[in-house]
Scaffold this motif. Structure first.
Motif, PDB file in Angstrom:
ATOM      1  N   MET A   1       0.768  -1.214  -0.032  1.00 41.59           N
ATOM      2  CA  MET A   1      -0.049  -0.037   0.055  1.00 41.59           C
ATOM      3  C   MET A   1       0.964   1.346   0.028  1.00 41.59           C
ATOM      4  O   MET A   1       1.974   1.417   0.799  1.00 41.59           O
ATOM      5  N   LYS A   2       0.568   2.065  -0.913  1.00 42.03           N
ATOM      6  CA  LYS A   2       1.368   3.290  -0.965  1.00 42.03           C
ATOM      7  C   LYS A   2       0.485   4.305  -0.896  1.00 42.03           C
ATOM      8  O   LYS A   2      -0.527   4.775  -1.448  1.00 42.03           O
ATOM      9  N   LEU A   3       1.173   5.634   0.015  1.00 38.60           N
ATOM     10  CA  LEU A   3       0.301   6.983   0.201  1.00 38.60           C
ATOM     11  C   LEU A   3       0.910   8.004  -0.382  1.00 38.60           C
ATOM     12  O   LEU A   3       2.241   7.954   0.110  1.00 38.60           O
ATOM     13  N   THR A   4       0.470   8.726  -1.328  1.00 38.57           N
ATOM     14  CA  THR A   4       1.340  10.104  -1.500  1.00 38.57           C
ATOM     15  C   THR A   4       0.533  11.143  -1.212  1.00 38.57           C
ATOM     16  O   THR A   4      -0.671  11.364  -1.393  1.00 38.57           O
ATOM     17  N   VAL A   5       1.102  12.218  -0.736  1.00 42.64           N
ATOM     18  CA  VAL A   5       0.305  13.479  -0.354  1.00 42.64           C
ATOM     19  C   VAL A   5       0.420  14.408  -1.604  1.00 42.64           C
ATOM     20  O   VAL A   5       1.330  14.743  -1.852  1.00 42.64           O
ATOM     21  N   VAL A   6      -0.747  14.607  -1.855  1.00 46.09           N
ATOM     22  CA  VAL A   6      -1.097  15.495  -3.072  1.00 46.09           C
ATOM     23  C   VAL A   6      -1.026  16.937  -2.726  1.00 46.09           C
ATOM     24  O   VAL A   6      -0.456  17.905  -3.198  1.00 46.09           O
ATOM     25  N   GLY A   7      -1.905  17.171  -1.288  1.00 45.94           N
ATOM     26  CA  GLY A   7      -2.142  18.416  -1.001  1.00 45.94           C
ATOM     27  C   GLY A   7      -2.289  18.313   0.585  1.00 45.94           C
ATOM     28  O   GLY A   7      -2.848  17.292   1.092  1.00 45.94           O
ATOM     29  N   LEU A  23      -3.395  10.164  -2.063  1.00 43.06           N
ATOM     30  CA  LEU A  23      -3.417   9.012  -3.114  1.00 43.06           C
ATOM     31  C   LEU A  23      -3.116   7.827  -2.409  1.00 43.06           C
ATOM     32  O   LEU A  23      -1.969   7.727  -2.002  1.00 43.06           O
ATOM     33  N   VAL A  24      -3.995   7.088  -2.321  1.00 41.50           N
ATOM     34  CA  VAL A  24      -3.782   5.636  -1.809  1.00 41.50           C
ATOM     35  C   VAL A  24      -3.792   4.503  -2.727  1.00 41.50           C
ATOM     36  O   VAL A  24      -4.914   4.633  -3.536  1.00 41.50           O
ATOM     37  N   GLU A  25      -2.695   3.781  -3.214  1.00 43.48           N
ATOM     38  CA  GLU A  25      -2.364   2.884  -4.225  1.00 43.48           C
ATOM     39  C   GLU A  25      -2.175   1.408  -3.400  1.00 43.48           C
ATOM     40  O   GLU A  25      -1.431   1.236  -2.750  1.00 43.48           O
ATOM     41  N   ALA A  26      -2.726   0.635  -4.346  1.00 41.61           N
ATOM     42  CA  ALA A  26      -2.399  -0.904  -4.107  1.00 41.61           C
ATOM     43  C   ALA A  26      -2.919  -2.035  -5.176  1.00 41.61           C
ATOM     44  O   ALA A  26      -3.981  -1.580  -5.723  1.00 41.61           O
ATOM     45  N   PHE A  29      -4.788  -0.232  -8.185  1.00 39.59           N
ATOM     46  CA  PHE A  29      -6.061   0.551  -7.772  1.00 39.59           C
ATOM     47  C   PHE A  29      -5.522   1.922  -7.129  1.00 39.59           C
ATOM     48  O   PHE A  29      -4.856   1.798  -6.040  1.00 39.59           O
ATOM     49  N   ARG A  30      -6.166   2.685  -7.577  1.00 41.52           N
ATOM     50  CA  ARG A  30      -6.058   4.137  -6.976  1.00 41.52           C
ATOM     51  C   ARG A  30      -7.315   4.636  -6.438  1.00 41.52           C
ATOM     52  O   ARG A  30      -8.275   5.132  -7.000  1.00 41.52           O
ATOM     53  N   LEU A  31      -7.094   5.112  -4.950  1.00 43.38           N
ATOM     54  CA  LEU A  31      -8.067   5.690  -4.353  1.00 43.38           C
ATOM     55  C   LEU A  31      -7.520   7.026  -4.055  1.00 43.38           C
ATOM     56  O   LEU A  31      -6.771   7.055  -3.264  1.00 43.38           O
TER      57      LEU A  31
END
Length: 250
Positions: A1-7, A23-26, A29-31
């Motif tokens: 699971m990957k978390l990216t801070v967009v803002g 943005l949370v990805e695994a 799939f992008r949530l």
């Protein structure tokens, strides 16, 4: 699971950050968690406009949802192709009406639902793609939901905007990463059921036994360094400030 801070700016965009969006990805799939002011532009640094699979809106204040109006334009009037399939949008009751009102000039009263598959949030467990999630209603002037996301034995909890409450403690219990708002300053602002300060975020992390605390939604006028110091004073685990573009692997 990957978390990216967009803002991660609170209340309004800062000179260096859009408002809340993560943005949370695994498993491909992008949530997206929230899409506040300025988030759509920053999002394109990390993912294509049509590559999101689902969106979660914690609540309907502008700094968490207003760029959905621009995203409606992206999906309703696709450039050079057919309109993409409707994307699930999980939000509080009245999300479609709120976004339609904010946009103010949609082709029809139901145009938003032609591109967004609106799903009303309620407390409990359910699945979003490969993620098992739990949502709980928290404390804020409007209906607001925190979310816990689990995948592959790891967990992430996002507070949205909230005052202290038992439901947030339950969501955060034992989570690997707590993405927690810290809008207020300890000893300066004290308004119940509105926002947390850095110390309260740290106390929550300590009570819940979280693995890592990331402070977010700090308004441009607030001293983020002070909130970080206050959180570290009461939480023994790793604590840091959210920053645009920061990536966390869980």
């Amino acid at each position: 699971m990957k978390l990216t801070v967009v803002g991660c700016s609170g209340s309004f965009p800062s000179a260096g950050s859009a408002c809340s969006s993560y943005l949370v990805e695994a498993d491909g799939f992008r949530l997206l968690l929230d899409m506040g002011n300025g988030a759509l532009g920053e999002l394109q640094r990390h993912v294509g406009l049509y590559d999101l699979d689902a969106i979660f809106l914690s609540h309907l204040h502008a700094d968490h949802c207003i760029d959905m109006c621009a995203y409606f334009v992206v999906r309703y009037y696709p450039h050079g192709g057919e309109r993409p399939a409707r994307i699930p949008v999980y939000g509080p009751e009245g999300t479609e009406r709120r976004l339609t009102t904010a946009h103010a000039d949609t082709p029809s009263d139901h145009a938003m639902s032609e591109v967004f598959d609106f799903r009303t949030l309620k407390p409990g467990w359910f699945d979003i793609g490969p993620f098992t999630v739990r949502t709980e209603k928290l404390r804020h002037p409007v209906d607001t939901f925190g979310i816990r996301i689990e995948h592959g034995g790891s967990s992430l909890t996002y507070s949205g905007d909230t005052g202290t409450c038992e439901a947030l403690d339950e969501l955060a219990e034992g989570t690997d990463l707590l993405l927690c708002e810290a809008s207020f300053v300890h000893g300066k602002e004290d308004i119940p059921d509105l926002h947390l300060n850095g110390r309260e975020a740290g106390e929550l992390a300590e009570r819940a036994g979280v693995g890592r605390l990331v402070l977010t939604h700090i308004p441009p006028w607030t001293d983020a360094g002070q909130n970080l110091t206050d959180a570290r004073a009461v939480f023994a685990g790793r604590t840091e400030l959210a920053a645009p573009g920061a990536v966390y692997e869980l």
